[in-house]
Design a protein around this motif. Sequence first.
Motif, PDB file in Angstrom:
ATOM      1  N   TYR A 269       0.822  -1.211   0.000  1.00 56.11           N
ATOM      2  CA  TYR A 269       0.000   0.000   0.000  1.00 56.11           C
ATOM      3  C   TYR A 269       0.856   1.261   0.000  1.00 56.11           C
ATOM      4  CZ  TYR A 269      -4.438  -2.447   0.763  1.00 56.11           C
ATOM      5  OH  TYR A 269      -5.554  -3.226   0.619  1.00 56.11           O
ATOM      6  N   ILE A 270       1.943   1.253   0.775  1.00 57.85           N
ATOM      7  CA  ILE A 270       2.731   2.476   0.882  1.00 57.85           C
ATOM      8  C   ILE A 270       3.528   2.736  -0.394  1.00 57.85           C
ATOM      9  CG2 ILE A 270       4.974   1.726   1.831  1.00 57.85           C
ATOM     10  CD1 ILE A 270       2.684   4.591   3.071  1.00 57.85           C
ATOM     11  N   ASN A 271       3.948   1.700  -1.086  1.00 57.64           N
ATOM     12  CA  ASN A 271       4.629   1.894  -2.372  1.00 57.64           C
ATOM     13  C   ASN A 271       3.693   2.523  -3.397  1.00 57.64           C
ATOM     14  OD1 ASN A 271       7.159   0.929  -1.629  1.00 57.64           O
ATOM     15  ND2 ASN A 271       6.630  -1.198  -2.100  1.00 57.64           N
ATOM     16  N   GLU A 272       2.439   2.101  -3.352  1.00 60.10           N
ATOM     17  CA  GLU A 272       1.438   2.689  -4.244  1.00 60.10           C
ATOM     18  C   GLU A 272       1.230   4.166  -3.920  1.00 60.10           C
ATOM     19  OE1 GLU A 272      -3.302   2.041  -5.391  1.00 60.10           O
ATOM     20  OE2 GLU A 272      -2.206   0.495  -4.282  1.00 60.10           O
ATOM     21  N   ALA A 273       1.175   4.477  -2.616  1.00 53.04           N
ATOM     22  CA  ALA A 273       1.004   5.867  -2.201  1.00 53.04           C
ATOM     23  C   ALA A 273       2.202   6.722  -2.611  1.00 53.04           C
ATOM     24  CB  ALA A 273       0.798   5.935  -0.689  1.00 53.04           C
ATOM     25  N   ILE A 274       3.407   6.182  -2.453  1.00 58.07           N
ATOM     26  CA  ILE A 274       4.620   6.920  -2.832  1.00 58.07           C
ATOM     27  C   ILE A 274       4.611   7.225  -4.330  1.00 58.07           C
ATOM     28  CG2 ILE A 274       7.125   6.702  -3.117  1.00 58.07           C
ATOM     29  CD1 ILE A 274       7.169   5.229  -0.412  1.00 58.07           C
ATOM     30  N   ASN A 275       4.195   6.264  -5.138  1.00 62.69           N
ATOM     31  CA  ASN A 275       4.133   6.475  -6.592  1.00 62.69           C
ATOM     32  C   ASN A 275       3.190   7.624  -6.949  1.00 62.69           C
ATOM     33  OD1 ASN A 275       5.915   4.393  -7.141  1.00 62.69           O
ATOM     34  ND2 ASN A 275       4.301   2.859  -7.374  1.00 62.69           N
ATOM     35  N   ILE A 276       2.120   7.760  -6.194  1.00 62.42           N
ATOM     36  CA  ILE A 276       1.148   8.827  -6.462  1.00 62.42           C
ATOM     37  C   ILE A 276       1.662  10.169  -5.964  1.00 62.42           C
ATOM     38  CG2 ILE A 276      -1.175   9.679  -5.914  1.00 62.42           C
ATOM     39  CD1 ILE A 276      -2.038   6.713  -5.736  1.00 62.42           C
ATOM     40  N   TYR A 277       2.081  10.223  -4.687  1.00 62.22           N
ATOM     41  CA  TYR A 277       2.480  11.494  -4.086  1.00 62.22           C
ATOM     42  C   TYR A 277       3.749  12.079  -4.714  1.00 62.22           C
ATOM     43  CZ  TYR A 277      -0.902  10.538  -0.366  1.00 62.22           C
ATOM     44  OH  TYR A 277      -2.048  10.292   0.339  1.00 62.22           O
ATOM     45  N   SER A 278       4.639  11.212  -5.200  1.00 60.00           N
ATOM     46  CA  SER A 278       5.897  11.695  -5.778  1.00 60.00           C
ATOM     47  C   SER A 278       5.689  12.466  -7.084  1.00 60.00           C
ATOM     48  CB  SER A 278       6.849  10.517  -6.012  1.00 60.00           C
ATOM     49  OG  SER A 278       6.277   9.579  -6.909  1.00 60.00           O
ATOM     50  N   GLN A 279       4.490  12.387  -7.639  1.00 57.09           N
ATOM     51  CA  GLN A 279       4.197  13.100  -8.889  1.00 57.09           C
ATOM     52  C   GLN A 279       3.783  14.553  -8.663  1.00 57.09           C
ATOM     53  OE1 GLN A 279       1.590  10.845 -11.575  1.00 57.09           O
ATOM     54  NE2 GLN A 279       2.044   8.986 -10.392  1.00 57.09           N
ATOM     55  N   TYR A 280       3.539  14.899  -7.390  1.00 53.44           N
ATOM     56  CA  TYR A 280       3.008  16.231  -7.100  1.00 53.44           C
ATOM     57  C   TYR A 280       3.850  16.919  -6.025  1.00 53.44           C
ATOM     58  CZ  TYR A 280      -0.987  14.063  -9.414  1.00 53.44           C
ATOM     59  OH  TYR A 280      -1.798  13.398 -10.291  1.00 53.44           O
ATOM     60  N   GLU A 281       4.327  18.113  -6.323  1.00 50.32           N
ATOM     61  CA  GLU A 281       5.165  18.863  -5.402  1.00 50.32           C
ATOM     62  C   GLU A 281       4.417  19.234  -4.129  1.00 50.32           C
ATOM     63  OE1 GLU A 281       8.661  20.574  -4.057  1.00 50.32           O
ATOM     64  OE2 GLU A 281       8.311  19.350  -5.869  1.00 50.32           O
ATOM     65  N   ASP A 282       3.118  19.487  -4.252  1.00 49.40           N
ATOM     66  CA  ASP A 282       2.324  19.915  -3.096  1.00 49.40           C
ATOM     67  C   ASP A 282       2.108  18.802  -2.078  1.00 49.40           C
ATOM     68  OD1 ASP A 282       2.124  22.392  -4.232  1.00 49.40           O
ATOM     69  OD2 ASP A 282       0.123  22.081  -5.065  1.00 49.40           O
TER      70      ASP A 282
END
Length: 296
Positions: A19-32
């Motif tokens: 789950y956390i790897n999936e979250a990292i993939n998403i959040y790393s795309q956005y500076e905010d």
Amino acid sequence: MKTASLYVTQHQSAVSLDYINEAINIYSQYEDYKRHLTICYVIKATNYMHLGKFEESEEYFLTAIKTAKELKDEFYEAMQYHNISILYSNFDKSQECINAIKKAVRCNEWRESVYYISINPKTNKQEKKASIPNKTVYFTDDKDAFQIFDERTFMLAINDNVNEKEASKILLIDKETLKTKKEVVMENGFIPTKLKRINDEIVAVSYNGKVSFFDENLNKKKSFKFYAGNSEILLNDIKFDDSNMYVLIKGFDMQKENVLGEITSYDLKSGKKVNTTPLKAKKEWEIARFELLHNE
């Protein structure tokens, strides 16, 4: 991210990492979302620490520290220096542990962050503040671990989810002074995540499948075990009424006949299983919760 956080507290590291790897993939795309990304790194580092993978854990704690510095968040940076000091301690790296702690205590806000605050609801102003005698114990994230005991007393369950060297405790706290009136040290392996006052008893539940009962003076009366799942089915929620405890466990994947999990009731007096109800749905759920509705 919340799902990953739930599973890391239950030591289901493999699931939490997915789950956390999936979250990292998403959040790393956005500076905010850099702050969210930092939290993800900490969850990932903690999972690796639980798995005994020192280098991987150190890498993600250091990444979290670096990101906290970029955000100019001294408090969160100090928190991660404290967390990485636990990692160094667990792996017998004494000097690295000391160096990390020295960096953590430079932050005044972090040094003074472990306390209760009493706020007047009419004025919305702080009235009292008191530190919590917990050393390195971490507080449970579950709101059900902080409850009203009586009109003069709170009860709080605290546990060490990270270091796992401090014993878990239940504290009785005076509402007026915020001083600890009494504490009970839990047996090894018992991690209280939920407290409930039922009549004249305190009921404490450990996520690994054990319930303990205490009288008003925190003297242990009895305990019983219940089924809290396994590596494929996890405990998601627990509720009480005056005579029964209801346990919801949920699997990672949909089972036959659209079954996600089940809710099982246990008699509080005998500890025996009363009934099991399958939980069905058309789609998979990440986390399941439920409420008891009483007919008038």
